[in-house]
Design an enzyme around this catalytic site. Structure first.
Site, PDB file in Angstrom:
ATOM      1  NE  ARG A  31      -4.222  -1.653   1.920  1.00  0.00           N
ATOM      2  CZ  ARG A  31      -4.974  -2.154   2.892  1.00  0.00           C
ATOM      3  NH1 ARG A  31      -4.727  -1.829   4.137  1.00  0.00           N
ATOM      4  NH2 ARG A  31      -5.982  -2.956   2.607  1.00  0.00           N
ATOM      5  CD  GLU A  43      -5.276  -7.211  -5.052  1.00  0.00           C
ATOM      6  OE1 GLU A  43      -5.883  -8.264  -4.831  1.00  0.00           O
ATOM      7  OE2 GLU A  43      -5.380  -6.210  -4.320  1.00  0.00           O
ATOM      8  CD  GLN A  48      -5.998 -19.973  -4.189  1.00  0.00           C
ATOM      9  OE1 GLN A  48      -6.488 -20.382  -3.141  1.00  0.00           O
ATOM     10  NE2 GLN A  48      -6.636 -20.026  -5.332  1.00  0.00           N
ATOM     11  CB  THR A  49      -0.882 -16.372   0.207  1.00  0.00           C
ATOM     12  OG1 THR A  49      -0.569 -17.295  -0.841  1.00  0.00           O
ATOM     13  CG2 THR A  49       0.175 -16.467   1.273  1.00  0.00           C
ATOM     14  N   GLY A  87       2.981 -21.591  -2.359  1.00  0.00           N
ATOM     15  CA  GLY A  87       2.116 -22.610  -2.966  1.00  0.00           C
ATOM     16  C   GLY A  87       1.464 -22.124  -4.253  1.00  0.00           C
ATOM     17  CE1 TYR A 123     -10.742  -8.928  -4.958  1.00  0.00           C
ATOM     18  CE2 TYR A 123      -8.714 -10.060  -5.572  1.00  0.00           C
ATOM     19  CZ  TYR A 123      -9.408  -9.208  -4.746  1.00  0.00           C
ATOM     20  OH  TYR A 123      -8.755  -8.615  -3.703  1.00  0.00           O
ATOM     21  CG  ASP A 141     -12.115 -10.635  -2.019  1.00  0.00           C
ATOM     22  OD1 ASP A 141     -13.117 -10.026  -1.598  1.00  0.00           O
ATOM     23  OD2 ASP A 141     -11.009 -10.601  -1.446  1.00  0.00           O
ATOM     24  CB  CYS A 193     -17.473  -8.302   7.727  1.00  0.00           C
ATOM     25  SG  CYS A 193     -19.050  -9.113   7.473  1.00  0.00           S
ATOM     26  CB  CYS A 200     -21.813  -6.915  14.507  1.00  0.00           C
ATOM     27  SG  CYS A 200     -21.862  -8.367  13.450  1.00  0.00           S
ATOM     28  CB  CYS A 209     -25.377  -4.827   8.717  1.00  0.00           C
ATOM     29  SG  CYS A 209     -25.160  -6.591   8.477  1.00  0.00           S
TER      30      CYS A 209
HETATM   31  S1  SF4 Z   1     -22.624  -5.520  11.029  1.00  0.00           S
HETATM   32 FE1  SF4 Z   1     -22.915  -6.732   9.183  1.00  0.00          FE
HETATM   33  S2  SF4 Z   1     -21.297  -6.046   7.823  1.00  0.00           S
HETATM   34 FE2  SF4 Z   1     -20.751  -5.368   9.854  1.00  0.00          FE
HETATM   35  S3  SF4 Z   1     -19.468  -6.991  10.715  1.00  0.00           S
HETATM   36 FE3  SF4 Z   1     -21.571  -7.429  11.323  1.00  0.00          FE
HETATM   37  S4  SF4 Z   1     -22.339  -8.809   9.751  1.00  0.00           S
HETATM   38 FE4  SF4 Z   1     -20.521  -7.807   8.909  1.00  0.00          FE
END
Ligand code: SF4
Length: 357
Positions: A31, A43, A48-49, A87, A123, A141, A193, A200, A209
């Site tokens: 970054r 990327e 896979q890592t 891998g 992706y 992804d 998430c 959450c 959400c």
């Molecule tokens: S609020 Fe929804 S989007 Fe946020 S971490 Fe929880 S499940 Fe994931």
């Protein structure tokens, strides 16, 4: 959720996520800037890592091969040595194939252009085009599917969601900071998430959400992995070990130890070697290991075989099968193995069965 409601929800994502990303993004080596070569390498490595495992490899890779021309011109052995431990070696081979094209014709500027290169799917193309060229090209992804399926309470199966979300998300891209928006979605999936037990209460999308739990996405049952049993022989002559270069399969281009295609206990291993023509040898203690690939498992037992005889002269008994002929074996010392030959983790563990001399 109605279509218009989904659209409204998606339109709210950039403001919430960008503010959160500015405060919470991880400091990652790829970054540092938005150079397309560096973003592309990262990327591909991250396909896979895990991030933590990829960091060190990434730093070493771009230090040794700092630009696309260096990658295009890199000898295959060196390339696979740099990839060792990550891998899925076909990723490295495709990266180099694509680098040869890019070195000739320049970096594509759009996701469509990136998708034409070997090893670059929807992706990866979306990620590079948005991060490096500010295109409104979503990169969906597993992380992003997880976030969006939960936010929208969409219980469809993951692969269906992946295609659908890419089209739905494009109009929600902001006018500026498109690359950061792509990264903020990925970052939320990677750090908040989470697949199980999402955080959450600290999530910037909490108010939007519709799920607020790990109940989604719906996962397809994976087919069972096929199991193969192997016996590895590490022929040792003084400080040297016998290796061969693999010319097919998932580990093509890397190096491995001789392997017979069945399990053997000590007595069976000794009998096998005698029937192959080895006369003067001592067998080390067995070492067992299971290596798991995405679609298959190798259940292996390794033996060190201490012998002054050249293993490349042996002949496979007619009733046995092996991954490669004895004739392809050659000897290398440990220093050469470390510096020159790419020994994937599927074989590297077996070095522990050899007693240091
Ligand atoms: S609020 Fe929804 S989007 Fe946020 S971490 Fe929880 S499940 Fe994931």
């Amino acid at each position: 959720m109605e279509k218009s409601e989904r659209e409204t929800t998606l339109q709210k994502l950039p403001a919430l996520l960008l503010a959160w990303y500015d405060k919470n993004k991880r400091d990652l080596p790829w970054r540092e800037n938005t150079d397309p070569y560096r973003v592309w390498v990262s990327e591909i490595m991250l396909q896979q890592t895990r991030v933590e495992a990829a960091k060190e490899h990434y730093i070493r890779f771009v230090r040794e091969l700092p630009d696309v021309r260096a990658l295009a011109a890199c000898p295959e052995d060196k390339l696979l040595k740099l990839w060792e431990g990550l891998g899925y070696y076909s990723r490295a081979r495709n990266l180099q194939k694509a680098a040869k094209i890019v070195a000739e014709s320049g970096f594509p500027q759009t996701a469509e252009g990136w998708k034409k290169l070997p090893g670059v799917g929807d992706y990866t193309a979306g990620a590079i085009a948005s991060i490096c060229f500010e295109e409104a090209s979503p990169a969906v992804d597993g992380n992003v599917v997880r976030v969006l399926s939960r936010v929208l309470a969409d219980g469809r199966e993951q692969e269906t969601l992946k295609r659908g979300f890419a089209a739905e998300l494009a109009p929600a891209y902001p006018a500026a900071r498109r690359g950061d928006f792509t990264q903020s979605l990925m970052e939320l999936g990677a750090t908040v998430c989470l697949p199980a037990s999402p955080l959450c209460l600290t999530c910037p999308l909490f108010s939007l959400c519709q799920t607020k739990s790990d109940a989604l996405p719906r996962r397809k049952e994976k087919p069972q992995r096929r199991i193969f049993c192997k016996t590895l022989f590490l022929f040792c002559d003084g400080g040297r070990l016998a290796l061969y270069r693999r010319t097919a399969g998932v580990l093509k281009g890397t190096y491995g130890f001789f392997s017979a295609e069945r399990p053997m206990d000590n007595a069976q291993a000794e009998d096998f070697l005698r029937r192959a023509g080895l006369q003067n040898f001592a067998l080390g203690a067995p070492l067992a290991h299971t290596h798991v690939f995405s679609h298959l498992e190798w259940h292996m037992t390794a033996y060190a075989v201490y012998s002054p005889e050249d293993a490349a002269r042996l002949e496979l008994p007619a009733d046995e099968s092996a991954e490669a002929d004895f004739a392809r074996l050659f000897y290398a010392d440990k220093r050469e193995i470390e510096s020159r030959y790419s020994l994937p983790s599927a074989f590297r563990w077996a070095l522990a069965c050899v007693t240091p001399n």
